[in-house]
Every structure is written in C-alpha cells, then in structure tokens.
Design a protein around this motif. Sequence first.
Motif, PDB file in Angstrom:
ATOM      1  N   ALA A  76     -36.762  17.379 -22.110  1.00 36.90           N
ATOM      2  CA  ALA A  76     -37.061  16.198 -21.321  1.00 36.90           C
ATOM      3  C   ALA A  76     -35.964  15.572 -20.728  1.00 36.90           C
ATOM      4  O   ALA A  76     -35.822  14.832 -19.545  1.00 36.90           O
ATOM      5  CB  ALA A  76     -37.893  15.087 -22.115  1.00 36.90           C
ATOM      6  N   GLY A  77     -34.635  15.796 -21.278  1.00 35.81           N
ATOM      7  CA  GLY A  77     -33.417  15.321 -20.865  1.00 35.81           C
ATOM      8  C   GLY A  77     -33.246  13.768 -21.279  1.00 35.81           C
ATOM      9  O   GLY A  77     -32.647  12.920 -20.829  1.00 35.81           O
ATOM     10  N   LEU A  78     -33.619  13.327 -22.451  1.00 37.08           N
ATOM     11  CA  LEU A  78     -33.644  11.886 -23.030  1.00 37.08           C
ATOM     12  C   LEU A  78     -32.312  11.450 -23.176  1.00 37.08           C
ATOM     13  O   LEU A  78     -31.281  12.210 -23.652  1.00 37.08           O
ATOM     14  CB  LEU A  78     -34.399  11.709 -24.301  1.00 37.08           C
ATOM     15  CG  LEU A  78     -35.808  12.223 -23.953  1.00 37.08           C
ATOM     16  CD1 LEU A  78     -36.677  11.676 -25.562  1.00 37.08           C
ATOM     17  CD2 LEU A  78     -36.772  11.440 -22.876  1.00 37.08           C
ATOM     18  N   GLY A  79     -32.045  10.303 -22.844  1.00 37.58           N
ATOM     19  CA  GLY A  79     -30.777   9.737 -23.076  1.00 37.58           C
ATOM     20  C   GLY A  79     -30.506   8.202 -22.410  1.00 37.58           C
ATOM     21  O   GLY A  79     -31.425   7.757 -22.114  1.00 37.58           O
ATOM     22  N   ARG A  80     -29.240   7.927 -22.372  1.00 32.27           N
ATOM     23  CA  ARG A  80     -28.807   6.457 -21.896  1.00 32.27           C
ATOM     24  C   ARG A  80     -27.575   6.760 -20.889  1.00 32.27           C
ATOM     25  O   ARG A  80     -26.553   7.373 -21.564  1.00 32.27           O
ATOM     26  CB  ARG A  80     -28.565   5.609 -22.786  1.00 32.27           C
ATOM     27  CG  ARG A  80     -29.880   4.974 -23.616  1.00 32.27           C
ATOM     28  CD  ARG A  80     -29.412   4.163 -24.698  1.00 32.27           C
ATOM     29  NE  ARG A  80     -28.569   3.009 -24.280  1.00 32.27           N
ATOM     30  CZ  ARG A  80     -27.496   2.574 -25.091  1.00 32.27           C
ATOM     31  NH1 ARG A  80     -27.329   2.804 -26.191  1.00 32.27           N
ATOM     32  NH2 ARG A  80     -26.690   1.537 -24.264  1.00 32.27           N
ATOM     33  N   PHE A  81     -27.596   6.074 -19.648  1.00 30.25           N
ATOM     34  CA  PHE A  81     -26.434   5.929 -19.107  1.00 30.25           C
ATOM     35  C   PHE A  81     -26.352   4.459 -18.845  1.00 30.25           C
ATOM     36  O   PHE A  81     -26.910   4.005 -17.608  1.00 30.25           O
ATOM     37  CB  PHE A  81     -26.378   6.969 -17.729  1.00 30.25           C
ATOM     38  CG  PHE A  81     -24.875   6.811 -16.921  1.00 30.25           C
ATOM     39  CD1 PHE A  81     -23.909   7.597 -17.235  1.00 30.25           C
ATOM     40  CD2 PHE A  81     -24.806   6.154 -15.904  1.00 30.25           C
ATOM     41  CE1 PHE A  81     -22.658   7.613 -16.679  1.00 30.25           C
ATOM     42  CE2 PHE A  81     -23.677   6.051 -15.237  1.00 30.25           C
ATOM     43  CZ  PHE A  81     -22.583   6.828 -15.635  1.00 30.25           C
ATOM     44  N   ASP A  82     -25.558   3.555 -19.256  1.00 32.49           N
ATOM     45  CA  ASP A  82     -25.639   2.531 -19.197  1.00 32.49           C
ATOM     46  C   ASP A  82     -23.987   1.987 -18.697  1.00 32.49           C
ATOM     47  O   ASP A  82     -22.898   2.568 -19.391  1.00 32.49           O
ATOM     48  CB  ASP A  82     -26.005   1.608 -20.177  1.00 32.49           C
ATOM     49  CG  ASP A  82     -27.233   1.854 -20.651  1.00 32.49           C
ATOM     50  OD1 ASP A  82     -27.956   2.238 -19.851  1.00 32.49           O
ATOM     51  OD2 ASP A  82     -27.829   1.365 -21.717  1.00 32.49           O
ATOM     52  N   GLN A 124     -31.999   4.517 -18.346  1.00 33.51           N
ATOM     53  CA  GLN A 124     -32.507   4.973 -19.754  1.00 33.51           C
ATOM     54  C   GLN A 124     -33.711   5.909 -19.850  1.00 33.51           C
ATOM     55  O   GLN A 124     -34.827   5.269 -19.968  1.00 33.51           O
ATOM     56  CB  GLN A 124     -32.607   3.664 -20.650  1.00 33.51           C
ATOM     57  CG  GLN A 124     -31.406   2.688 -20.647  1.00 33.51           C
ATOM     58  CD  GLN A 124     -31.510   1.492 -21.753  1.00 33.51           C
ATOM     59  OE1 GLN A 124     -32.667   1.282 -21.874  1.00 33.51           O
ATOM     60  NE2 GLN A 124     -30.378   0.829 -21.857  1.00 33.51           N
ATOM     61  N   PRO A 125     -33.504   7.079 -19.649  1.00 33.17           N
ATOM     62  CA  PRO A 125     -34.924   7.947 -19.640  1.00 33.17           C
ATOM     63  C   PRO A 125     -34.848   7.890 -21.563  1.00 33.17           C
ATOM     64  O   PRO A 125     -34.591   9.166 -22.272  1.00 33.17           O
ATOM     65  CB  PRO A 125     -34.579   9.207 -19.434  1.00 33.17           C
ATOM     66  CG  PRO A 125     -32.833   9.168 -19.355  1.00 33.17           C
ATOM     67  CD  PRO A 125     -32.582   7.692 -19.049  1.00 33.17           C
ATOM     68  N   PRO A 156     -41.922  17.202 -16.920  1.00 32.16           N
ATOM     69  CA  PRO A 156     -41.538  18.210 -17.728  1.00 32.16           C
ATOM     70  C   PRO A 156     -40.424  19.146 -17.004  1.00 32.16           C
ATOM     71  O   PRO A 156     -40.055  20.140 -17.461  1.00 32.16           O
ATOM     72  CB  PRO A 156     -42.734  18.914 -18.289  1.00 32.16           C
ATOM     73  CG  PRO A 156     -43.783  18.223 -17.533  1.00 32.16           C
ATOM     74  CD  PRO A 156     -43.195  17.426 -16.573  1.00 32.16           C
ATOM     75  N   LEU A 157     -40.088  18.869 -15.892  1.00 32.46           N
ATOM     76  CA  LEU A 157     -39.035  19.671 -15.295  1.00 32.46           C
ATOM     77  C   LEU A 157     -37.599  19.735 -15.754  1.00 32.46           C
ATOM     78  O   LEU A 157     -36.817  20.440 -15.350  1.00 32.46           O
ATOM     79  CB  LEU A 157     -38.857  19.396 -13.607  1.00 32.46           C
ATOM     80  CG  LEU A 157     -40.157  19.261 -13.036  1.00 32.46           C
ATOM     81  CD1 LEU A 157     -39.934  18.899 -11.445  1.00 32.46           C
ATOM     82  CD2 LEU A 157     -40.768  20.710 -13.025  1.00 32.46           C
ATOM     83  N   GLY A 158     -37.265  18.716 -16.722  1.00 30.87           N
ATOM     84  CA  GLY A 158     -36.137  18.774 -17.409  1.00 30.87           C
ATOM     85  C   GLY A 158     -35.237  17.901 -16.491  1.00 30.87           C
ATOM     86  O   GLY A 158     -35.078  17.399 -15.545  1.00 30.87           O
ATOM     87  N   GLY A 159     -33.928  17.470 -17.293  1.00 32.14           N
ATOM     88  CA  GLY A 159     -32.879  16.823 -16.719  1.00 32.14           C
ATOM     89  C   GLY A 159     -33.351  15.423 -16.588  1.00 32.14           C
ATOM     90  O   GLY A 159     -32.753  14.620 -15.575  1.00 32.14           O
TER      91      GLY A 159
END
Length: 755
Positions: A302-308, A340-341, A393-396
């Motif tokens: 899924a590419g889960l994460g945070r860019f803050d 924030q995904p 679901p494509l990623g990133g």
Amino acid sequence: MSSPSRAYAARRRHLLLALLVPVPACFPPGPAMAQEAPERITVTGISKAPAPVRPAGQTVYSTSRATYANTPALSVADMLVTVPGVSAVTGNGPRDVAISIRGSDDRQTYGLRNIQVLEDGFPMTQPDGLARADLIDPHAYAGADVVQGPASTVYGNYAVDGAILFHTRDGADLQGVELGSDFGSYGLSNQYITAGVAGRGYDLMVFGSDVRGDGFIANSRYDTSTENVKLRIDLGPRDRLVFKVVNNVTDTRLPVRLSLDQYGRNPYQKGCSNLGQAGCGSVSLYRNGAYGPVQAVSPQAAGLGRFDRRTIVGLRWEHDLDRSTVWRTQFTYDERDIDQPTSSTSYVGPYDSYDVSSDVTRNGQMFGLPVTSFAGVNWNYLDYGSQVYNLTPLGGATLGSLSQTAYGHQWNGGARFQEEIRFAPHWKGVVGLGGEYSDLGATETIFSDTATGSSRRFITGNRFYFNLAPEGALIYTPSSDWTLHGRVGTGYGTPQTSNLFVTPQGLFGNNTKLNSQSNVGVDLGAEWHPSADLTLQATGFYEFFRNELVSQTAGVNLQSYTFNAPASEHRGVELGADWTPLPRFVPGARLLLTYTYDNQIYTNYTEALANSTTSRSFSRNGNAIPGVVPNVLDVRLVYDRASGGFEGVGGFLEFSFRDGFWLDNANLLKAPGVGLFNLDLHYDPPRRMKLLHRFHIFFEIQNLADRTYVASASNLSDSLTSAGVQAGASVIAAKTGSIYAGAPRSFFGGVRVKF
C-alpha cells in the motif's frame, strides 16, 4: 567525593529553600543545566528571578543532559526515562513518541496530548492541543523540567496533567562546534552538528541533524532531519530579544498495528510484504480506489507512511520595567504540513497556527511580606484545511477518490494570575486563577461514490467552551534538609475539532455533544536530603476527572472515536532516589531509582454496546481505565571514574520495568508487561589528555536479554456477540489495529568531537 559532586551538592542545598521554586519557561537554563554535571533527579527545577512563567507550588521533576549525553538519545523518551511519573509509548514513526505524565497520554498512540509543551518558552503545542515529538533530537538539549499534575492555571487549555519545558543548549556552554555520529542496529545513522558562540550582549546556538534507519519492524524505514536555532540579543540594559526557529522534516514508512493474536505469532511482521506469513497485518483498499470490492494488501504494497514538515518561528521581547519587574511579550508562528497515508486513507493538508502572549512578573512586598506576582494574557488561533483520499492497491500510496474534506479553526483566549507570598520564615503560600474561552468550528464533507453516481454529505460542528482553573498550595521548609508541600490544582482540556465528527461506531457523523474534560488534583510531597550523598523524594497524588476524553478504536479499517467518561479517579505515588552509597571508597558509584504507581479507575461510566439487532448497557464503575500502566520502575546503577589512570571511563546497567495493562473497558484483555536490561559504556577523556579530550565515545546494548514486548497498544472496543452477550477476551484478542512490538536486542555506538 569529586569536586564537581561537592559543587553540585552545595548548589542543590542552596536551591532547597523551597521544594518547588519557580521554573522559568522563558529563560535559558542556569548553571545546573548548562554543564554536563553528574546525572541527577531533582524536583527543585531551575531558578532565576523574576520568572515570568512558572509552576509555583507544583511538583516539578528535572533531567539534565548528563542523563543521556552518552547514549544514542534517538527520541524524547531517552531524555525523560529517569523522571518519575513519566512513561512513553511508540507512535507513528521512530521519534513520534507519545509521552505520558501520570498516565495522561498512555491511551494516545501518536503525538503528545493532555500536556503543554514549551521549548525555551515558546509553545510547541498547537491550539488544538497536539504536539509531536518528531521535532525533538535530544542532542540539541540541555535538559527539561516536567511539571506534574493539573496545570491549567498557568499553562491554559490542555495542561490537564502538566507540562514539559524543554531547554536547548546555550552558545556560552558550547563556544565552538561539536560534530557527532551515532550508529547502530537496523541501519541507524544519526549525523549531527551543534555550534554555539556567545559574547557581550548575544548568545547563539545552531543545531542540525539527520537520522535514518531501516527499522526493526517490516516497512518502518525512516529519514528525519531537524534544525534548531536560538538567538538571544541584549538591546540594552533593560531590553532583550529571543529569536527561535525549529524546522523538522519526517519521512517514514509505517507498519500496521496488530491484534494481540498476530503479535504473538509474528511481532516484527517478518515476511509480510505479500501477506505470505502468519500474523501479518493488512489494510483493505477499494480495488478501483473509490467504492465496491476491497482487496487486502500489506503496508509495503500500500505504501503506508508519513511525510510531514513542521516549521516554528518565534520572537520574544523581554523588558525590565524596573529592577524587580519583567514584562514579556512574544509571538509564535507554527506551520504543520501533513501527508499521511497511514491506513486505508491518506490525510493531506496544512495546519497553521499563531500564538500571542504577554505577561508581567514582579517581585515585591505586601504588608511587609515578600510576594511574587504574575499576570498574563494569551490568544492563539489554528486554521486548517485537510483532505482525505482513498488509497488504491496500485502501490506507492497512490491516491484514489476524495473521500472527505475538513476545513475549520480553533482559537483560545485567556487570562491568568498567580500570587506567591512568604508569610512566615519557613512557609510560603500560592494562589492563582486562570480562565480561557475556546471556539471550535469546522465543516466536514463526506464523499460517497457508487456505480450509479456520487453524493456528498455535509457535517457541521461548532462548539464554544469556557473553563476556569483555580489553584492553591502550601510549602513548608523546616530546614535545608526537608521540604514538604501540598497543592490543589485544576486542569482542563477541550475536545479537538476532529473529535466532533467520528461516532462511537467508528464512522463519520455528528459527535458534537462532547464536553471539556476537567481535572482537580491533590498533591502531597516531600523531599529529604539527610546528606550530600542521598536524595529521597516522594509525591502522592489523587486526581478527580470529570468528562474525561477517552479515545479507542472501533475495529479494523474504522476510525478511532472519542467519548466522555462522566467520572474517573487517578491516584498514585511517584518516588525518586539518588544515592552515592560509598562516597569515600567508590565515589563514582551511584544508584538512580524512579518508580511510579498509577491506579486509574472509572467511577461513573456506563458503556452501550450493540450488534445488528440488540443494544445493551454495561457499567464500567470500578474498572481500570485501559491503556494506563499501573507500575513503572527504572533502576540505573552508574559508575563514572573521576580520577586516576581510568579517569573518564564510565557506564551504567539499567533495569526498566513496565507492568501489564488492560486494553478494553471491560478489563477482559491485558497487554503483557516486561522488564528490560540495558548496558552502557562510555569514555570522556580528561582535560590533561589535551587533543584526545575533545573526543567522546560510547557503546550501548539495549534489551540485553532480547525480550519480545509490547511497546504501544491502542485501546480496543468491547462488543456484543450475535447472541447479545458481551464478547470474551478471545474476540478482543483478534481485533487488529492495536499493537506495535518493541525493539529486540540492539547495539549502538557513537563518537562526538568538539572544536
């Protein structure tokens, strides 16, 4: 005893004219903080008169740079580990630690709530009550003061259980450049630089760091950079300016939180990139990114994460009206941009805030008695706009359709005063009152897509709150060895706008009936110094909460929601000891001990549970509040060689214990406790070694026994079975979205050189 130890003991005895002297949030730390003195735990704080913002009469524990200067010091948790009453849980990222004072934030799994955070006197908490620990690289700091218990009289909204006052290093302390490099397990690398210079009429500190690593849980790689600047300028004999800048960029991947069952099978989520192993967490994403069938994918896919990004700029003017009166006015701008995904959706948007405050502190006399008077006003404003997108679901972290927007504001305006009066040689009294008006307003738009079309639903929420916070305290100092204190204080915290739009079912809807939570706390404490080699401290607290704001998750792929628990009680004990057992024979050996007992229970709360056909109510009176750790213990055996051929060699063996705690309101399921051992060795070459004296090295092993443990756990909702009875522990144990594991055995090393 070494001469530095004697000097420290003498300075501490001098400060013991009162147990809880004023702690200046706006002034730089004094000599006790500015030097790398021996490790200590003290409730005295730091004194400089007059002190514009301070918790007079309140329990305050302090920590200095010496506690963590020779450790990896990755997060704020490493700064505060030896402070009684403080605990920490892992948040969404390596430095996003949720810090708790007396259990206030143990139920929060990201950021800092229920406490006010200030750095060099500037607010690090936005007007909605959220602060983030990502900003804090401990290498930049001289220390911190932790204000314990309800503190809204001085610190206003959201100081429900206290405040943390961070102090960065001074240019006068540095007078040069320090370069450092830390490294360790799981790809950890932290490169940092601290520069400082001071002269007649100015003091400048500049800090920058970049820390990165792969993480010990799958999909937890991170890269965080931080810059911190503090400049003090004397404009004249009566005027000073303080300029402050903090900038942080956080880029981190995120795993998903597991159920207790999943944690037991695969705590570090190994082999889960394709969901091919047991115990893997996943998120369910719409296959077309908008509606219809869903597909379970791993957080990597899924590419889960945070860019803050967070930028704070502040300016303060301090003016001496006369020799005993200081007038202080400051402005702070705080910009927080999030991307924030973190689950099945991605949150995007800016949160901009503005803070203005002005206060006056005067040391004088009333009826011939010494009096310190403080009065201040403040106003702050938060303006935000956020969008929520479905992930595909494509990623990133590819964005799908827009699912929600929120545009709103919150502002708080208040005034406060406090009076300290020494009415007898050994007695001091404190009275104060603070009041604040809060305005919350927002509009959420919910977008629904189907095969036949799209629709929108608008949800508007507006709430207004007014809160008062009186306090009173007595301090008795019969001798320089004993100090006793008692206090009754008040704290309050309004909901945030985000709390108003998620129902107890974990769905978007109107939740605007929430009230402000309030806390009336009673503290009784003592500090005893029978000798220069022993300090004992004890504080008992009993706090009465009304309408406590408690958050918990409704289940996988559902939103966390907030509710008011009508009445609850928090009671406990904080203990601290600093002992040099053999000062004549082994002067470098010391024992540091901190212990917190925290018992929090509901005294009036009925919870409604429902299935598709039935609704039932359950009394939670007498139940423990989930998420609160009842017993926290840290024991550190320290040895630092102060003379001889091995001068500068030192280290410590530490044991940290964290008790098991309940995960649900019915107290059916518990997260297990753990005891961890850590070993640290370091070398600070003495001055006589000339060039080599500029180098400092350390090596540390954390979790020496390689224990698997729960580092963070979100509260879980109880539920009804299809038969209409409350589900048992096995059902709750299968609910996901709760648990992060702690780090296994880890190795760290570092070197620091000064020019």
